[in-house]
Design a protein around this motif. Sequence first.
Motif, short mmCIF file in Angstrom:
data_model
loop_
_atom_site.label_atom_id
_atom_site.label_comp_id
_atom_site.label_asym_id
_atom_site.label_seq_id
_atom_site.Cartn_x
_atom_site.Cartn_y
_atom_site.Cartn_z
N TYR A 82 0.84 -1.19 0.00
CA TYR A 82 0.00 0.00 0.00
C TYR A 82 0.88 1.25 0.00
N GLN A 83 1.89 1.21 0.89
CA GLN A 83 2.80 2.34 1.00
C GLN A 83 3.48 2.62 -0.34
N LYS A 84 3.85 1.56 -1.04
CA LYS A 84 4.53 1.73 -2.32
C LYS A 84 3.60 2.30 -3.38
N LEU A 85 2.31 1.89 -3.31
CA LEU A 85 1.34 2.44 -4.25
C LEU A 85 1.18 3.95 -4.04
N ILE A 86 1.19 4.34 -2.76
CA ILE A 86 1.12 5.77 -2.45
C ILE A 86 2.36 6.48 -3.00
N PHE A 87 3.52 5.83 -2.83
CA PHE A 87 4.78 6.41 -3.32
C PHE A 87 4.66 6.77 -4.80
N LEU A 88 4.24 5.79 -5.60
CA LEU A 88 4.28 5.99 -7.05
C LEU A 88 2.97 6.53 -7.60
N LEU A 89 1.87 5.79 -7.38
CA LEU A 89 0.60 6.19 -7.99
C LEU A 89 -0.04 7.32 -7.21
N GLY A 90 0.35 7.49 -5.95
CA GLY A 90 -0.20 8.59 -5.16
C GLY A 90 0.53 9.89 -5.41
N GLY A 91 1.63 9.82 -6.17
CA GLY A 91 2.37 11.04 -6.47
C GLY A 91 3.22 11.54 -5.33
N MET A 92 3.57 10.65 -4.40
CA MET A 92 4.35 11.12 -3.27
C MET A 92 5.80 11.39 -3.66
N LEU A 93 6.39 10.49 -4.42
CA LEU A 93 7.79 10.66 -4.79
C LEU A 93 7.95 11.57 -6.01
N LEU A 94 7.06 11.40 -6.97
CA LEU A 94 7.15 12.16 -8.21
C LEU A 94 5.77 12.75 -8.52
N ILE A 138 7.81 -9.43 -0.33
CA ILE A 138 7.41 -8.05 -0.07
C ILE A 138 8.61 -7.12 -0.24
N MET A 139 9.76 -7.57 0.30
CA MET A 139 10.94 -6.73 0.20
C MET A 139 11.41 -6.59 -1.25
N LEU A 140 11.31 -7.68 -2.00
CA LEU A 140 11.69 -7.60 -3.41
C LEU A 140 10.78 -6.62 -4.15
N ALA A 141 9.48 -6.68 -3.85
CA ALA A 141 8.54 -5.76 -4.49
C ALA A 141 8.90 -4.32 -4.14
N ASN A 142 9.25 -4.11 -2.88
CA ASN A 142 9.65 -2.80 -2.42
C ASN A 142 10.84 -2.27 -3.23
N ASP A 143 11.85 -3.14 -3.36
CA ASP A 143 13.04 -2.72 -4.09
C ASP A 143 12.72 -2.42 -5.55
N LEU A 144 11.83 -3.23 -6.13
CA LEU A 144 11.46 -3.01 -7.52
C LEU A 144 10.80 -1.64 -7.70
N VAL A 145 9.98 -1.25 -6.72
CA VAL A 145 9.34 0.06 -6.81
C VAL A 145 10.39 1.16 -6.85
N THR A 156 21.26 -1.88 -1.30
CA THR A 156 20.44 -3.02 -0.87
C THR A 156 21.32 -4.17 -0.36
N THR A 157 22.48 -4.35 -0.97
CA THR A 157 23.38 -5.39 -0.47
C THR A 157 23.84 -5.05 0.95
N VAL A 158 24.23 -3.80 1.14
CA VAL A 158 24.65 -3.36 2.48
C VAL A 158 23.52 -3.56 3.48
N ALA A 159 22.29 -3.16 3.09
CA ALA A 159 21.16 -3.31 3.99
C ALA A 159 20.89 -4.78 4.28
N GLY A 160 21.02 -5.61 3.25
CA GLY A 160 20.80 -7.05 3.45
C GLY A 160 21.76 -7.61 4.48
N ILE A 161 23.02 -7.17 4.42
CA ILE A 161 24.00 -7.67 5.38
C ILE A 161 23.72 -7.10 6.78
N SER A 162 23.60 -5.76 6.86
CA SER A 162 23.55 -5.13 8.19
C SER A 162 22.19 -5.23 8.85
N LEU A 163 21.14 -5.22 8.07
CA LEU A 163 19.81 -5.23 8.68
C LEU A 163 19.15 -6.60 8.56
#
Lengths: 260, 256, 314
Positions: free
Chosen positions: A180-192, B28-35, B66-73
């Motif tokens: 959800y947070q990521k959707l806000i980031f991109l589609l919500g216009g938060m980052l860009l 979830i983390m992979l999706a986050n990184d992709l965003v 992300t590599t650094v975060a993977g190691i440290s966190l």
Amino acid sequence: MTRTPYWAAFTDGIRRTMAAPAELAVRIGFFAVILVVFSSLWRAATQANGGVIQGYGYRELLWYVIAAEGCVIATKPRLIEEIGDDIGNGDIAIDMLRPVSVVSFRMAAEMGEAVVRLVCALSLGAVFGLLSVSAPPSLEGLLAALPAALLAVGCNLTMQYSFAAAAFWVEDAKSTWFLYQKLIFLLGGMLLPLELLPESLAGIARLLPFWTTAYVPARLLSGHAEWQLLIVQLGWLIVLVAAALAAFRAGEKRLVVTGG
Amino acid sequence: MRIILSTFKNSLIEAWTNRRSFWLQVSIMLANDLVWVLFWILFFERVSTVRGWDRSRVLLLFAILTTVAGISLGLLANARKIGQLSAGGELDAALALPIHPLAFLLVRRVDTGLLGDLFFGPILFVLAGEPTLERTAIFIFGSLCGAAVLVGFLVAIGALTLFIGGTGEQADLGFQTILILASYPVDVFGGATKLLLFTSVPAAFISGLPTRLVDDWQWTTAAALLTAALVFASLGVRLFNLGLHRYSSGARWTRA
Amino acid sequence: MAAIEVTNLVKRFATKGRGRRSLVEAVSGITFSVEDGERLAYIGPNGAGKSTSIKMLTGILHPTEGHATVLGYIPWSERRKLVRHIGTLFGQRSQLWAQLTARQTFRLLARIYRLDDRDAARRIEELGELLEATTLFDVPVKSLSLGQRMRCELTASQLHSPRVLFLDEPTIGLGLVAKQRFREMIVRLNEERNMTVFLTSHDVSDIEYVARRVIVINHGRIIYDDDVSSMRRSLLRTKLLEVRFEEAPRALSLDSVEVLKHSGLGYKLVVHTSQRSIRSVLDELLDDYSVADISVLDPPLEEIITEIYEAPQR
């Protein structure tokens, strides 16, 4: 009005947030860091691009960031997870014993908490903006942005409640807070700003409710007095409130049946 | 070292016991990184370069981060929990063992979610970082140094809890701050902020400097990075050791 | 040889209440020593300074003032050397990894204590038999009951054959049977290898069944230190008499004796021994009444301890 339980929940939320100044300070401190980061990024980016990107200059972008980030940081980031937990472990059932609507009561309390953070964040943002560039580009935009900021927080909260209601049916629903947070980031216009997205993506974003939470107040504050955006927000707010109420009503029935 | 590895093995087994949640968190983390990658791609659609940073360089920075975060966190998940653990009196178990408590604590818990970063970073490097043998070696060196800086920094601000009290809020703020600062090219920041990034909030050593090294190896830069790694790592250890004298084992004397 | 020697140990904590910083003295200058192989109960009400003391002796806390040695080591400065030779068991903090089986934690601990793999395996089996816990070792710890988990914790504390075992409120939260069982295990371990036992508790029965000596601490000070048996003797100002008569006595009235309760022919009497000897009471009873059965008992330890807590502080 002043005597309804929802108003009491709202004022209680305000009081609760003010009673934990350390937590508030950390949140606002983080907001300050974000402002430093994005103001630096956009300054460098606009300089590299001849001063203007898709109609936004540095001044417009800075006020955009202040409104977009301020509205998002004012709402609890992991609300979906919190509600999901309450549904998962049955705490929500205790709320259901009270003679009030669970969702409305809780949302009123969340709104109270968020308003305090919103006021703090936007005040800090205003100081930052005035010191690093100048006043917001248009007075009309500023006037429109203030109600829009409140509506943005309201839309954000109700949308999170609608998402969280999934926890009545799906065990892992609470993990969706991250997406959800990521959707806000991109589609919500938060980052860009949405104008910076490819047109097709921006078109999709305008059809979805996410842009009401960040883009709308930010667009207004960055000097675009597009009043019709407030109507869009209001429309979505009504839809989202209805959705959240309906989802919880259905979910509560299920909880009663399975929870015993 | 063998002890540390055995502890680490147990942590991994523990993380792995709930497989469903393991994969969920990792994805979830992979999706986050992709965003984030998507963000940068979109950003550089509109902006060509920012002070010498273009798309491929920023993606390289993100791969290192992300590599650094993977190691440290992820692997050393307790690095950012030192403040909380000290405040909650949870160092007892580690202190009752005949090994260094900090070493034990660091490997004691693996954060499944952030392990996703550890997969993502190297994959992104392979796809977008134009890997050659030399660049790969520098990538690994830079990530390890960055991780040492980050862990040292997190432990140091966490250990501050032992001196100033509280429940470690300052550590949380510091953690979020350094990560967000490290997510952006160091050169977009000006004057005072930039100075900060090379000193008290050492975000530049976590991502910016390692990235620069991969693209342009300079012995002096490498030496600076290595020095920063040693300085921050020993700062963390030193502060933690000193703080142990003041550790109160969570004795609840407030309002007594 | 003394296993533990403590001289004038003081610990103050800085606290922040209502914005003001102040110091609270949790332990205010305690002195005692414990011999090798002793079983000592270190008791006191909640907040008396028990945990603070035990945590200083295990090197977890640094004292503000004073001196102590455990097995010849200064705990806080030679912590890592010391902890090789002591075992610790804190009732509210688990040494075991919840998601893993106890055996997995044992193997790790064996590495940490640098035990040989084969010796460790043998030791685990021995302890499993001694503590009747072998079947618990291969179940994930999170699915054990508290009593079962505590037996595994006890095993974990024994892998490296420590010479002193420190227990901080080990029976807290356990049921009656599990408590009793746990106490037997501790005595068994003490007798097996003459291991010193240092036990804090606010449960008086822990003392009754485990300890030979007791130190009572309150408000950070030691207020009593003696053998359990002589504590009973010196502090006994009353005795209990259980009398069974052959026929109901008309009116039972004896000097310095109270009737605690009676039902039918059975009577429970309290004799104030400071005022009158038990012997003279017995004589009078046997002369003047037709007694079927009689027995003399000590009052429960609980009462004695309460008396110590309530006594004016020296």
